[in-house]
Design a protein around this motif. Sequence first.
Motif, PDB file in Angstrom:
ATOM      1  N   VAL A   9       0.965  -1.541   0.179  1.00 28.12           N
ATOM      2  CA  VAL A   9      -0.318  -0.169  -0.141  1.00 28.12           C
ATOM      3  C   VAL A   9       0.898   1.536  -0.294  1.00 28.12           C
ATOM      4  O   VAL A   9       1.586   1.294   1.019  1.00 28.12           O
ATOM      5  N   SER A  10       0.783   1.697  -0.449  1.00 30.07           N
ATOM      6  CA  SER A  10       1.592   3.477  -0.815  1.00 30.07           C
ATOM      7  C   SER A  10       0.046   4.776  -0.401  1.00 30.07           C
ATOM      8  O   SER A  10      -0.963   4.663  -1.180  1.00 30.07           O
ATOM      9  N   LEU A  11       0.365   5.163   0.131  1.00 30.99           N
ATOM     10  CA  LEU A  11      -0.223   6.566   0.289  1.00 30.99           C
ATOM     11  C   LEU A  11       0.102   8.326   0.175  1.00 30.99           C
ATOM     12  O   LEU A  11       1.268   8.253  -0.423  1.00 30.99           O
ATOM     13  N   ARG A  62      -8.729  -6.627   0.917  1.00 29.34           N
ATOM     14  CA  ARG A  62      -8.054  -5.301   0.243  1.00 29.34           C
ATOM     15  C   ARG A  62      -8.283  -3.863   1.138  1.00 29.34           C
ATOM     16  O   ARG A  62      -8.586  -3.421   2.299  1.00 29.34           O
ATOM     17  N   ALA A  63      -8.022  -3.320   0.478  1.00 26.60           N
ATOM     18  CA  ALA A  63      -7.179  -2.015   1.180  1.00 26.60           C
ATOM     19  C   ALA A  63      -7.340  -0.537   0.406  1.00 26.60           C
ATOM     20  O   ALA A  63      -7.564  -0.716  -0.332  1.00 26.60           O
ATOM     21  N   THR A  64      -8.431  -0.281   1.371  1.00 22.52           N
ATOM     22  CA  THR A  64      -8.846   1.216   0.945  1.00 22.52           C
ATOM     23  C   THR A  64      -7.628   2.678   1.384  1.00 22.52           C
ATOM     24  O   THR A  64      -7.874   2.823   2.413  1.00 22.52           O
ATOM     25  N   VAL A  65      -7.369   3.070   0.154  1.00 22.19           N
ATOM     26  CA  VAL A  65      -6.691   4.596   1.241  1.00 22.19           C
ATOM     27  C   VAL A  65      -7.916   5.650   1.559  1.00 22.19           C
ATOM     28  O   VAL A  65      -8.902   6.041   0.217  1.00 22.19           O
ATOM     29  N   ALA A 105      -4.766  11.091   3.288  1.00 22.64           N
ATOM     30  CA  ALA A 105      -3.195  10.619   4.043  1.00 22.64           C
ATOM     31  C   ALA A 105      -2.318   9.910   4.935  1.00 22.64           C
ATOM     32  O   ALA A 105      -1.225   9.123   4.640  1.00 22.64           O
ATOM     33  N   ASN A 106      -2.984   9.464   5.359  1.00 25.09           N
ATOM     34  CA  ASN A 106      -2.806   8.518   6.754  1.00 25.09           C
ATOM     35  C   ASN A 106      -3.946   7.385   7.413  1.00 25.09           C
ATOM     36  O   ASN A 106      -3.298   7.293   7.963  1.00 25.09           O
ATOM     37  N   GLY A 107      -4.837   6.863   6.827  1.00 27.32           N
ATOM     38  CA  GLY A 107      -5.784   6.065   6.797  1.00 27.32           C
ATOM     39  C   GLY A 107      -6.072   5.629   5.453  1.00 27.32           C
ATOM     40  O   GLY A 107      -6.158   6.026   4.226  1.00 27.32           O
ATOM     41  N   ILE A 108      -6.199   4.300   6.171  1.00 31.49           N
ATOM     42  CA  ILE A 108      -5.971   2.661   5.117  1.00 31.49           C
ATOM     43  C   ILE A 108      -7.473   2.506   5.731  1.00 31.49           C
ATOM     44  O   ILE A 108      -6.989   2.095   7.111  1.00 31.49           O
ATOM     45  N   ARG A 109      -8.171   1.428   4.983  1.00 31.59           N
ATOM     46  CA  ARG A 109      -9.256   0.586   5.780  1.00 31.59           C
ATOM     47  C   ARG A 109      -9.438  -0.619   5.322  1.00 31.59           C
ATOM     48  O   ARG A 109      -8.982  -0.708   3.627  1.00 31.59           O
ATOM     49  N   ASP A 124     -10.763  -8.281  18.135  1.00 29.68           N
ATOM     50  CA  ASP A 124     -11.616  -9.411  18.222  1.00 29.68           C
ATOM     51  C   ASP A 124     -12.527 -10.266  17.443  1.00 29.68           C
ATOM     52  O   ASP A 124     -11.815  -9.987  16.170  1.00 29.68           O
ATOM     53  N   PRO A 125     -12.239 -11.527  17.586  1.00 30.80           N
ATOM     54  CA  PRO A 125     -13.350 -12.500  16.453  1.00 30.80           C
ATOM     55  C   PRO A 125     -13.582 -12.087  15.797  1.00 30.80           C
ATOM     56  O   PRO A 125     -14.963 -10.586  16.261  1.00 30.80           O
ATOM     57  N   ASN A 126     -13.896 -12.804  15.054  1.00 34.49           N
ATOM     58  CA  ASN A 126     -15.216 -12.461  13.672  1.00 34.49           C
ATOM     59  C   ASN A 126     -15.035 -10.902  13.168  1.00 34.49           C
ATOM     60  O   ASN A 126     -16.548 -10.633  12.082  1.00 34.49           O
ATOM     61  N   VAL A 127     -14.186 -10.572  13.013  1.00 37.93           N
ATOM     62  CA  VAL A 127     -14.607  -8.762  12.657  1.00 37.93           C
ATOM     63  C   VAL A 127     -13.285  -8.821  11.673  1.00 37.93           C
ATOM     64  O   VAL A 127     -12.612  -9.829  11.160  1.00 37.93           O
ATOM     65  N   ASN A 128     -13.302  -8.733  10.139  1.00 42.00           N
ATOM     66  CA  ASN A 128     -13.820  -8.055   8.547  1.00 42.00           C
ATOM     67  C   ASN A 128     -13.135  -7.105   8.033  1.00 42.00           C
ATOM     68  O   ASN A 128     -13.954  -7.077   7.151  1.00 42.00           O
ATOM     69  N   SER A 129     -13.299  -6.119   9.037  1.00 44.69           N
ATOM     70  CA  SER A 129     -13.387  -4.248   8.868  1.00 44.69           C
ATOM     71  C   SER A 129     -12.384  -3.924   9.588  1.00 44.69           C
ATOM     72  O   SER A 129     -13.116  -3.754  10.807  1.00 44.69           O
ATOM     73  N   PHE A 130     -11.234  -3.059   9.476  1.00 44.95           N
ATOM     74  CA  PHE A 130     -10.836  -2.373  10.570  1.00 44.95           C
ATOM     75  C   PHE A 130      -9.821  -0.809   9.791  1.00 44.95           C
ATOM     76  O   PHE A 130      -9.322  -1.492   8.761  1.00 44.95           O
ATOM     77  N   GLY A 131      -9.862  -0.110   9.991  1.00 43.90           N
ATOM     78  CA  GLY A 131      -9.540   1.063  10.014  1.00 43.90           C
ATOM     79  C   GLY A 131      -8.629   2.091  10.683  1.00 43.90           C
ATOM     80  O   GLY A 131      -8.252   1.418  11.600  1.00 43.90           O
ATOM     81  N   LEU A 132      -7.428   1.269   9.606  1.00 46.59           N
ATOM     82  CA  LEU A 132      -5.992   2.323  10.480  1.00 46.59           C
ATOM     83  C   LEU A 132      -5.588   3.216  10.061  1.00 46.59           C
ATOM     84  O   LEU A 132      -5.228   3.710   9.023  1.00 46.59           O
ATOM     85  N   ILE A 133      -4.507   3.865  11.226  1.00 43.91           N
ATOM     86  CA  ILE A 133      -4.608   5.792  11.180  1.00 43.91           C
ATOM     87  C   ILE A 133      -2.543   4.934  10.892  1.00 43.91           C
ATOM     88  O   ILE A 133      -1.641   4.061  12.205  1.00 43.91           O
ATOM     89  N   THR A 134      -1.869   5.657  10.243  1.00 50.35           N
ATOM     90  CA  THR A 134      -0.429   4.910   9.801  1.00 50.35           C
ATOM     91  C   THR A 134       0.121   5.894  10.661  1.00 50.35           C
ATOM     92  O   THR A 134       0.125   6.718  10.773  1.00 50.35           O
ATOM     93  N   LEU A 135       1.483   5.403  10.726  1.00 47.15           N
ATOM     94  CA  LEU A 135       2.536   6.512  11.069  1.00 47.15           C
ATOM     95  C   LEU A 135       3.240   6.601   9.905  1.00 47.15           C
ATOM     96  O   LEU A 135       3.300   6.145   9.325  1.00 47.15           O
ATOM     97  N   PRO A 136       3.632   8.324  10.165  1.00 50.43           N
ATOM     98  CA  PRO A 136       4.737   8.722   9.349  1.00 50.43           C
ATOM     99  C   PRO A 136       5.715   7.485   8.218  1.00 50.43           C
ATOM    100  O   PRO A 136       6.044   8.564   7.247  1.00 50.43           O
ATOM    101  N   GLU A 137       6.082   6.777   9.591  1.00 46.27           N
ATOM    102  CA  GLU A 137       7.582   6.153   7.984  1.00 46.27           C
ATOM    103  C   GLU A 137       6.377   4.881   7.308  1.00 46.27           C
ATOM    104  O   GLU A 137       7.159   3.550   6.745  1.00 46.27           O
TER     105      GLU A 137
END
Length: 230
Positions: free
Chosen positions: A101-103, A146-149, A152-156, A188-201
């Motif tokens: 993934v590239s942001l 799948r990764a959805t941008v 600039a610092n968030g991926i779902r 938790d178990p059974n989760v299949n969607s999550f959004g991550l706030i990334t670090l600068p690096e």
Amino acid sequence: MRRALLTLFLAALAGCATAPPPMLSATMTSPTDITLAWKETERDLAARTVEFATEPNGAYTVLQFAPPGQTTFTHPDLMPRTPFYYRLRAIHGPASAPLEVSLPPGDFDEKSEKDGHEWAAPQTLPGGPTAPRPVRETSAAPTDVRATVMHANGIRFTWTDNAADEEGYLIEVRAAGAKEFRAAAVLDPNVNSFGLITLPEEKNASYRVRAFYYGEQSNVVHLTTGDAQH
């Protein structure tokens, strides 16, 4: 002939035997700093949790998901005159294929902070396999990652949950140039969607999703901190 076959059979059994949990030790490196050390004993290991409690039977808190090559951890600047209990737990389970993934350029600024980030909340989306597999099988690894941008610092991330009895999911990341994946989120178990706030690096990084279960627990070590340093 029979003796040779028996020797081969016993050797095979020895090779399949479960490795013993590591022996954990703790050292006071200052009155309020504790360093843990252990020798790795397992080959098929995703990570180890480093956990602590302040009571013998208290609730443990995870300090770190240590990658397989790590064998020390320092817990610094602790409360003085306080008992600390530590343990390790093995993490196993199949992971998805890595996803690059590239942001876009941009910092996590005030505008980004005002975003409600409703998309980032862990969710269980409908669908998935009709015959989930035990998490101890490689076929239980998440698929269709799948990764959805989102900015600039968030991926779902979304994926297909193929495991029937996982104890949770890990989102793992390896920043460009890094040698190993590390745990970026625990779900938790059974989760299949999550959004991550990334670090600068992590503008350019590889990600994967792991269905995990806990393995053997180490021994528990106990130390009490001294007076605060001045």
